[in-house]
Design a protein around this motif. Sequence first.
Motif: not given
Length: 402
Positions: A257-265
């Motif tokens: 979740x943290x990485x997806x929020x950082x990179x974006x979808x």
Amino acid sequence: MRYTLAGALVIDNRQRRSECQVVIEGTRIEAIGHEVAPAGAVIDARDALVVPGFIDVHTHGGGGFALHTESPGEIEGYARWAPRSGTTAFLVAVVGVPGGLPEGQLRAAVEAIDRHRGGAQPVGIHLEGPYINPTRRGAHHLSWLRRPDVAELERILEVAGEWLRLVTLAPELPGADLLIRRLAETGVTVSIGHTDATYEQARQAIEAGIRHATHCFNAMPPLLHRAPGPLGAIIEVEDVTGELVGDCIHVLPPAMRALIRALGPDRTVVVTDSQPAAGQPEGATFSFGGLTAQVTGGVARLSDGTIAGSVVTMDQALRNLVEQVGIALEDAVAMLTANPARVAGVASRKGHLRPGYDADLVILDRELRVHATICRGRVAFATGEWQRRLAGLLRDDAESGA
């Protein structure tokens, strides 16, 4: 062959469109939309979700088939097996060999790509190594690793030709910057992975041409508050994409979740990093480049306990994202379709459901189980119910010798 999937809920481009008609002519999508008139054979899809075909840019095999092989037939076997998980396209993974270059694997991959006839389409080669850091080699044997060498790279480019699409390397190795620039100028996606690079070294590598990161968090230094490492650099640069292995084992859901929020979808690329034991029963054994591994508790490990890839499939990765990580289905689909299409260099014809694009699509139920997979207009997999619905198409394929 012309047919229509009628009344489906279509998920693509991070959007939902209900009651859509998807008209397919031959290998391409002819038209799509709720106002499109059905054409050809009409197949009732009102109870189905239709999404673009999944594209796996980091897989070593599945169904008992290995991709790092010198047998084109084994790659073709994987291509026939993969659609049961919704995979319609993939990169052929090539790994190192003891004391030399994996020319045999490269030749087998090129031959399999050139003679592809059905199933999931191999759209290129992912070379993972041999230019990786011994400190972060993971399951890659020391004897496979080599120092970056421009002359060797030219030989790799000669053997792989236009099909080399993705290369994973450690940019901190001496001479790696020359390889990054050479690969980038040829249009190959260069990925930072199996690396011990610092934040500063990773930023320099991005300036040289790195545009992707192989299995983020794994085989690289962690993100620390005084040592941001490669992850800190990857997150900061908006045109760099990052892989996540979708098994919720390589990376636990909170970190995902943290990485997806950082990179974006739009920058997250979900992969399997799967091994030949994917889709096989618990306890299955397999060979990773000659090293024996076994699946225990759903995890593939070498005899010394090192995790050796995964046994997750693309459809299970989708369910994991939605059910365990809490990602919106529209975003999760993009991470398995549009985003990897860009990494593989096929975004102009795959990764979306659009007129003129390859007719690669997956038919799912509301629990995100695969019921049928269509690869370039042909039914490559179908469950019993959907075999009945698609009977005419299957019969036409059989009569044409497809």
